[in-house]
Scaffold this active site. Structure first.
Site, short mmCIF file in Angstrom:
data_model
loop_
_atom_site.label_atom_id
_atom_site.label_comp_id
_atom_site.label_asym_id
_atom_site.label_seq_id
_atom_site.Cartn_x
_atom_site.Cartn_y
_atom_site.Cartn_z
N ALA A 154 0.87 -1.20 0.00
CA ALA A 154 0.00 0.00 0.00
C ALA A 154 0.90 1.24 0.00
CB ALA A 154 -0.91 -0.04 1.22
N CYS A 194 0.67 3.70 11.12
CA CYS A 194 0.99 4.89 11.92
C CYS A 194 0.83 6.18 11.13
CB CYS A 194 2.42 4.76 12.45
SG CYS A 194 3.03 6.25 13.22
N THR A 242 4.91 -6.46 8.87
CA THR A 242 3.63 -6.24 8.19
C THR A 242 2.54 -5.63 9.07
OG1 THR A 242 3.26 -8.60 8.62
CG2 THR A 242 3.90 -7.99 6.39
N GLY A 243 2.85 -5.37 10.35
CA GLY A 243 1.91 -4.62 11.17
C GLY A 243 0.71 -5.40 11.66
N GLU A 264 -8.92 7.88 22.35
CA GLU A 264 -8.42 8.99 21.53
C GLU A 264 -9.52 9.52 20.60
OE1 GLU A 264 -4.70 8.01 19.56
OE2 GLU A 264 -3.60 7.98 21.46
N VAL A 304 -21.00 -5.88 24.65
CA VAL A 304 -21.88 -5.71 23.49
C VAL A 304 -22.20 -7.09 22.92
CG1 VAL A 304 -21.98 -4.77 21.15
CG2 VAL A 304 -20.85 -3.48 22.95
N GLY A 326 -9.20 -3.78 19.99
CA GLY A 326 -7.88 -4.37 19.85
C GLY A 326 -7.50 -4.61 18.39
N HIS A 342 12.20 26.57 35.55
CA HIS A 342 10.97 27.14 36.07
C HIS A 342 10.52 28.25 35.14
CE1 HIS A 342 7.95 28.53 38.87
NE2 HIS A 342 8.39 29.76 38.68
P1 NAI Z 1 -6.72 -1.95 23.37
O1 NAI Z 1 -6.27 -3.32 23.65
O2 NAI Z 1 -5.92 -0.78 23.84
O3 NAI Z 1 -8.19 -1.75 24.01
C1 NAI Z 1 -9.30 -2.54 23.67
C2 NAI Z 1 -10.39 -2.31 24.70
O4 NAI Z 1 -11.57 -2.97 24.24
C3 NAI Z 1 -10.05 -2.91 26.06
O5 NAI Z 1 -10.27 -1.95 27.06
C4 NAI Z 1 -11.00 -4.10 26.16
O6 NAI Z 1 -11.39 -4.38 27.49
C5 NAI Z 1 -12.20 -3.61 25.33
N1 NAI Z 1 -13.06 -4.68 24.83
C6 NAI Z 1 -12.68 -5.86 24.31
N2 NAI Z 1 -13.77 -6.57 23.96
C7 NAI Z 1 -14.85 -5.82 24.25
C8 NAI Z 1 -16.26 -6.02 24.12
N3 NAI Z 1 -16.76 -7.13 23.61
N4 NAI Z 1 -17.11 -5.01 24.52
C9 NAI Z 1 -16.60 -3.86 25.05
N5 NAI Z 1 -15.28 -3.65 25.20
C10 NAI Z 1 -14.42 -4.61 24.81
O7 NAI Z 1 -6.97 -1.89 21.79
P2 NAI Z 1 -7.15 -0.67 20.76
O8 NAI Z 1 -7.60 0.56 21.48
O9 NAI Z 1 -8.01 -1.19 19.68
O10 NAI Z 1 -5.69 -0.41 20.23
C11 NAI Z 1 -4.99 -1.44 19.51
C12 NAI Z 1 -3.49 -1.29 19.65
O11 NAI Z 1 -3.04 -0.12 19.02
C13 NAI Z 1 -3.05 -1.26 21.08
O12 NAI Z 1 -1.98 -2.15 21.26
C14 NAI Z 1 -2.58 0.16 21.28
O13 NAI Z 1 -1.49 0.25 22.20
C15 NAI Z 1 -2.18 0.59 19.88
N6 NAI Z 1 -2.41 2.03 19.75
C16 NAI Z 1 -1.54 2.88 20.37
C17 NAI Z 1 -1.73 4.23 20.32
C18 NAI Z 1 -0.81 5.12 21.09
O14 NAI Z 1 0.24 4.67 21.53
N7 NAI Z 1 -1.15 6.40 21.30
C19 NAI Z 1 -2.85 4.83 19.56
C20 NAI Z 1 -3.73 3.84 19.00
C21 NAI Z 1 -3.48 2.49 19.08
#
Ligand code: NAI
Length: 418
Positions: free
Chosen positions: A35, A41, A117-118, A161, A211, A227, A405
């Site tokens: 792509a 990112c 490949t992410g 976010e 859900v 996730g 400061h």
């Molecule tokens: P995540 O693992 O951070 O969070 C997923 C959330 O969904 C958890 O709190 C979990 O309990 C909840 N969940 C799971 N199944 C569910 C259900 N059936 N109903 C309701 N809630 C449920 O995953 P996310 O936010 O999708 O991020 C994916 C990856 O991307 C992570 O490893 C994250 O660290 C990375 N990422 C990092 C960023 C940063 O460093 N600023 C920004 C965006 C993503």
């Protein structure tokens, strides 16, 4: 068939960084990308979301996205124009343990291969996945009109976010989370304060809620943010003899060398989200350096156990090292020091009085074990704590370090002084 020193699959932060570093060390590199260069990112992840967070309106965010992303992509294309690097645009797949070909194109052979490949969105098994209102983070970023009502499933990093950004744009945002608190990796005290702050701004949180059926959700758009999973489909990993872990990741050792391939003649590595270790762009970049160093027979002192991370909500949250929950769970003795934004001159001057920093240390030695913080520019504070931890610094030593400061970094100093 072309012969090269190193084949890299994927030109995201892991892949392009590996290419850049290897080329500088004199290796001939062929990098495949199916792509746009820059990966999740740059194209549909960190950079677009940060552009959203820093735009006043949805319209402005859309416009700025059209400028920021292409500009950064050009930068990556510049990096990949190094004479030691050949970029092949096409989806790659393994032909055998030392050969990779783009679908319908030429094959390349090398003794060293890096898979970078992410990852992709992991959909949870609920009813109604064919609901036209359902999008993942990429789909949400491509919306041309602002949804009136946005429902987000998952209060993890992506969910929080986007909740923050879209609430500010004017959407009515509801977040549904399975667990009792948001952001499971963050200190629960800090996570709760962040959630309460976002609640005060108007975001509705439905915690401890699973859900089951999307059709029961009352919203214009539903974001799945539960996730991400490693992306390995179509790579023909069978040709490498790789067996995926139960979470779909490629298992690697401390040098990111693929466990299943160690006995073969070639050296194969998996870096970034595809190994499922630390799904962060900056982790992928550092893993790239480690893997290339291993290829070159060089050693480094990268501390993968000290991995700072930030959540770019408004205000942001960040952490490095242990949380209080983790220390309690592991029965590790600790001291916790706190500093509040409302007592920091710069924070008050900035009208950013909401926020808390927690600093953890070993009781006897004073060695810093972790820092979790929420409030304006907290990523910068976690970064300073991360540097201190990499150097093995103690609370005593932090007390002797002069801090400018007035700055927010005085929060760390203030915590050390308590
Ligand atoms: P995540 O693992 O951070 O969070 C997923 C959330 O969904 C958890 O709190 C979990 O309990 C909840 N969940 C799971 N199944 C569910 C259900 N059936 N109903 C309701 N809630 C449920 O995953 P996310 O936010 O999708 O991020 C994916 C990856 O991307 C992570 O490893 C994250 O660290 C990375 N990422 C990092 C960023 C940063 O460093 N600023 C920004 C965006 C993503």
């Amino acid at each position: 068939m072309t012969q090269t020193d190193l084949i890299i699959i994927g030109a995201g932060p892991g892949g392009y960084r590996a290419a850049e570093y290897a080329a500088k060390q004199g290796l001939k590199v062929v990098i495949f990308e199916g792509a746009e260069v820059g990966g999740t990112c740059l194209n549909v992840g960190c950079i677009p979301t940060k552009t959203y967070v820093h735009s006043a309106s949805f319209a402005e965010a859309r416009e700025r996205l059209g400028q920021v992303v292409p500009q950064l992509r050009q930068g990556v294309e510049g990096i990949l124009s190094n004479p030691n690097i050949t970029l092949i645009r096409g989806k790659a797949q393994f032909v055998d343990a030392q050969t990779v070909g783009s679908v319908g194109g030429d094959s390349v052979t090398a003794k060293n291969i890096i898979i970078a490949t992410g990852s992709e969105t992991k959909m949870i098994p609920v009813q109604g996945l064919d609901d036209p209102r359902l999008v993942d983070s990429t789909g949400l970023l491509s919306l041309e009109t602002l949804p009136n009502r946005l429902c987000i499933i998952g209060a993890g990093v992506i969910g929080m976010e986007f909740a923050s950004a879209f609430q500010r744009f004017g959407s009515e945002v509801t977040v549904i989370e399975f667990l009792k608190e948001c952001l499971p990796a963050l200190d629960s005290d800090i996570a709760k304060r962040l959630r309460k702050t976002l609640e005060k701004k108007g975001i509705t949180f439905k915690m401890k809620t699973a859900v089951q059926n999307l059709s029961a959700i009352d919203a214009d758009i539903i974001l799945m943010a539960t996730g991400r999973k490693p992306r390995t489909k179509g790579l023909n990993l069978e040709a490498l003899g790789v067996t995926l872990a139960p979470n779909g990741a490629i298992s690697v050792d401390e040098n990111y060398q693929i466990e299943d391939c160690k006995s073969s003649n070639s050296k194969c590595y998996a870096i970034g989200d595809v190994n499922g270790k630390q799904m962060l762009a900056h982790a992928a970049e550092m893993q790239a350096i480690r893997a290339v160093n291993h290829i070159l027979g060089k050693t480094d002192n990268i501390r993968f156990d000290i991995m700072p991370a930030a959540i770019f909500t408004i205000p942001e949250a960040a952490c490095v090292g242990a949380s209080e929950d983790m220390l309690k769970e592991q029965g590790v003795p600790y001291e916790c020091r706190k500093a509040f934004y409302r007592a920091n001159g710069k924070a008050l001057a900035m009208n950013e009085s909401e926020g808390l920093l927690k600093l953890f240390s070993e009781p006897d030695s004073g060695k810093i074990l972790g820092c979790h913080v929420f409030g304006a520019h907290s990523a910068d504070l976690a970064q300073e704590a991360s540097v201190l931890m990499c150097l093995g610094a103690t609370i005593e030593q932090l007390r002797d370090m002069v801090h400018i400061h007035p700055t927010l970094s005085e929060l760390l100093f203030a915590a050390a002084e308590t």
